[in-house]
Structures are given as C-alpha cells and as structure tokens.
Design a protein around this motif. Sequence first.
Motif, PDB file in Angstrom:
ATOM      1  N   ARG A 114     -23.731 -84.241  70.630  1.00 33.48           N
ATOM      2  CA  ARG A 114     -24.818 -85.100  71.080  1.00 33.48           C
ATOM      3  C   ARG A 114     -24.596 -86.551  70.641  1.00 33.48           C
ATOM      4  O   ARG A 114     -24.748 -87.482  71.433  1.00 33.48           O
ATOM      5  CB  ARG A 114     -26.152 -84.589  70.550  1.00 33.48           C
ATOM      6  N   ARG A 115     -24.250 -86.740  69.386  1.00 36.06           N
ATOM      7  CA  ARG A 115     -24.013 -88.103  68.879  1.00 36.06           C
ATOM      8  C   ARG A 115     -22.863 -88.779  69.615  1.00 36.06           C
ATOM      9  O   ARG A 115     -22.921 -89.970  69.916  1.00 36.06           O
ATOM     10  CB  ARG A 115     -23.757 -88.068  67.382  1.00 36.06           C
ATOM     11  N   LEU A 116     -21.814 -88.012  69.903  1.00 40.40           N
ATOM     12  CA  LEU A 116     -20.683 -88.547  70.650  1.00 40.40           C
ATOM     13  C   LEU A 116     -21.143 -89.027  72.029  1.00 40.40           C
ATOM     14  O   LEU A 116     -20.802 -90.123  72.466  1.00 40.40           O
ATOM     15  CB  LEU A 116     -19.590 -87.480  70.787  1.00 40.40           C
ATOM     16  N   TRP A 117     -21.948 -88.205  72.713  1.00 32.64           N
ATOM     17  CA  TRP A 117     -22.414 -88.568  74.053  1.00 32.64           C
ATOM     18  C   TRP A 117     -23.455 -89.679  74.024  1.00 32.64           C
ATOM     19  O   TRP A 117     -23.507 -90.504  74.943  1.00 32.64           O
ATOM     20  CB  TRP A 117     -22.897 -87.339  74.817  1.00 32.64           C
ATOM     21  N   GLU A 118     -24.254 -89.752  72.991  1.00 31.13           N
ATOM     22  CA  GLU A 118     -25.178 -90.890  72.867  1.00 31.13           C
ATOM     23  C   GLU A 118     -24.385 -92.189  72.796  1.00 31.13           C
ATOM     24  O   GLU A 118     -24.723 -93.179  73.435  1.00 31.13           O
ATOM     25  CB  GLU A 118     -26.061 -90.732  71.631  1.00 31.13           C
ATOM     26  N   GLU A 119     -23.320 -92.166  72.018  1.00 34.47           N
ATOM     27  CA  GLU A 119     -22.473 -93.354  71.894  1.00 34.47           C
ATOM     28  C   GLU A 119     -21.768 -93.670  73.215  1.00 34.47           C
ATOM     29  O   GLU A 119     -21.732 -94.821  73.650  1.00 34.47           O
ATOM     30  CB  GLU A 119     -21.438 -93.151  70.780  1.00 34.47           C
ATOM     31  N   ARG A 120     -21.227 -92.638  73.859  1.00 36.20           N
ATOM     32  CA  ARG A 120     -20.543 -92.847  75.136  1.00 36.20           C
ATOM     33  C   ARG A 120     -21.489 -93.417  76.196  1.00 36.20           C
ATOM     34  O   ARG A 120     -21.120 -94.330  76.937  1.00 36.20           O
ATOM     35  CB  ARG A 120     -19.952 -91.537  75.653  1.00 36.20           C
ATOM     36  N   ILE A 121     -22.693 -92.884  76.260  1.00 35.55           N
ATOM     37  CA  ILE A 121     -23.662 -93.352  77.254  1.00 35.55           C
ATOM     38  C   ILE A 121     -24.068 -94.795  76.953  1.00 35.55           C
ATOM     39  O   ILE A 121     -24.225 -95.613  77.868  1.00 35.55           O
ATOM     40  CB  ILE A 121     -24.889 -92.414  77.333  1.00 35.55           C
ATOM     41  N   MET A 122     -24.217 -95.137  75.690  1.00 37.95           N
ATOM     42  CA  MET A 122     -24.539 -96.504  75.316  1.00 37.95           C
ATOM     43  C   MET A 122     -23.418 -97.454  75.762  1.00 37.95           C
ATOM     44  O   MET A 122     -23.683 -98.516  76.333  1.00 37.95           O
ATOM     45  CB  MET A 122     -24.738 -96.592  73.800  1.00 37.95           C
ATOM     46  N   ILE A 123     -22.177 -97.042  75.551  1.00 43.04           N
ATOM     47  CA  ILE A 123     -21.019 -97.851  75.963  1.00 43.04           C
ATOM     48  C   ILE A 123     -20.968 -97.948  77.490  1.00 43.04           C
ATOM     49  O   ILE A 123     -20.727 -99.019  78.045  1.00 43.04           O
ATOM     50  CB  ILE A 123     -19.715 -97.258  75.391  1.00 43.04           C
ATOM     51  N   PHE A 124     -21.201 -96.823  78.170  1.00 46.00           N
ATOM     52  CA  PHE A 124     -21.219 -96.823  79.638  1.00 46.00           C
ATOM     53  C   PHE A 124     -22.257 -97.804  80.164  1.00 46.00           C
ATOM     54  O   PHE A 124     -21.968 -98.631  81.031  1.00 46.00           O
ATOM     55  CB  PHE A 124     -21.498 -95.410  80.174  1.00 46.00           C
TER      56      PHE A 124
ATOM     57  N   TYR B 291     -24.531 -85.545  83.769  1.00 45.75           N
ATOM     58  CA  TYR B 291     -25.265 -84.514  83.029  1.00 45.75           C
ATOM     59  C   TYR B 291     -25.981 -85.132  81.835  1.00 45.75           C
ATOM     60  O   TYR B 291     -27.169 -84.911  81.627  1.00 45.75           O
ATOM     61  CB  TYR B 291     -24.305 -83.412  82.563  1.00 45.75           C
ATOM     62  N   TRP B 292     -25.258 -85.912  81.022  1.00 44.25           N
ATOM     63  CA  TRP B 292     -25.840 -86.483  79.810  1.00 44.25           C
ATOM     64  C   TRP B 292     -26.856 -87.577  80.138  1.00 44.25           C
ATOM     65  O   TRP B 292     -27.872 -87.704  79.450  1.00 44.25           O
ATOM     66  CB  TRP B 292     -24.748 -86.969  78.866  1.00 44.25           C
ATOM     67  N   LEU B 293     -26.620 -88.356  81.175  1.00 43.06           N
ATOM     68  CA  LEU B 293     -27.613 -89.346  81.591  1.00 43.06           C
ATOM     69  C   LEU B 293     -28.923 -88.656  81.952  1.00 43.06           C
ATOM     70  O   LEU B 293     -30.004 -89.071  81.532  1.00 43.06           O
ATOM     71  CB  LEU B 293     -27.109 -90.147  82.795  1.00 43.06           C
ATOM     72  N   LYS B 294     -28.812 -87.582  82.741  1.00 39.85           N
ATOM     73  CA  LYS B 294     -30.000 -86.840  83.170  1.00 39.85           C
ATOM     74  C   LYS B 294     -30.691 -86.193  81.964  1.00 39.85           C
ATOM     75  O   LYS B 294     -31.912 -86.234  81.841  1.00 39.85           O
ATOM     76  CB  LYS B 294     -29.601 -85.778  84.190  1.00 39.85           C
ATOM     77  N   LYS B 295     -29.916 -85.625  81.060  1.00 39.42           N
ATOM     78  CA  LYS B 295     -30.468 -84.972  79.873  1.00 39.42           C
ATOM     79  C   LYS B 295     -31.240 -85.960  79.005  1.00 39.42           C
ATOM     80  O   LYS B 295     -32.376 -85.700  78.602  1.00 39.42           O
ATOM     81  CB  LYS B 295     -29.338 -84.328  79.070  1.00 39.42           C
ATOM     82  N   PHE B 296     -30.650 -87.113  78.731  1.00 40.34           N
ATOM     83  CA  PHE B 296     -31.314 -88.107  77.891  1.00 40.34           C
ATOM     84  C   PHE B 296     -32.552 -88.677  78.584  1.00 40.34           C
ATOM     85  O   PHE B 296     -33.571 -88.928  77.939  1.00 40.34           O
ATOM     86  CB  PHE B 296     -30.350 -89.222  77.490  1.00 40.34           C
ATOM     87  N   LYS B 297     -32.482 -88.875  79.884  1.00 43.44           N
ATOM     88  CA  LYS B 297     -33.632 -89.390  80.632  1.00 43.44           C
ATOM     89  C   LYS B 297     -34.782 -88.386  80.599  1.00 43.44           C
ATOM     90  O   LYS B 297     -35.940 -88.742  80.392  1.00 43.44           O
ATOM     91  CB  LYS B 297     -33.235 -89.699  82.075  1.00 43.44           C
TER      92      LYS B 297
END
Length: 94
Positions: free
Chosen positions: A7-17, A41-47
């Motif tokens: 989750r932390r990895l994808w939070e960082e990736r999405i922030m960079i994206f 997937y992760w954008l939708k999940k976080f939203k």
Amino acid sequence: MDRLETRRLWEERIMIFKASRLSVAKWVKTQDGITEHQVKYWLKKFKREASEVTSSSSKWLPVSVQAENRNEAQTSGVTIDVHGGQGGCFCSFS
C-alpha cells in the motif's frame, strides 16, 4: 512484501504519477514493470476509500421549526438554506 508495504509503495507511486501530470498510458511507459491496469486499480481504490471516509464523517442534525402561533405555521413559507461540504453544495427550499 506485506500488504502495508504494498500500500505504501502504491501511495508513493500514485503521488508521483499525479505530480507527473501525464496520462496513465504515457506514465506507465516511463515505468518498468508497472501496468495501466495496476495504476487504474490503485487510483480507483484510493478514490473509493477517500469517498468512504468523507461520507462516513458526514453528520445529520435534527431540525425543528416552531411557529409563534398556529395560523403562522399554516400560511407562512419556510426557507431552508443548506451550505457546505467540499463540493460547495448549495440548496434552497421554500
């Protein structure tokens, strides 16, 4: 890698994206081993999670209106203005 690390990895990736201001398709081309599907997937999940937090933190309060006399209650209009929220909702009822 456990769930929290993922989750932390994808939070960082999405922030960079998001900071890149590129489309998903263009951004994944600059990243090794990341697919469009994963990013979406992760954008939708976080939203969805952010939406759940917002809606669960909304509180409704009871409102009662009392007229000074019985005739006033039957003949006068009542106006209720509702302001608020992050969306800037404005509603008016008469």
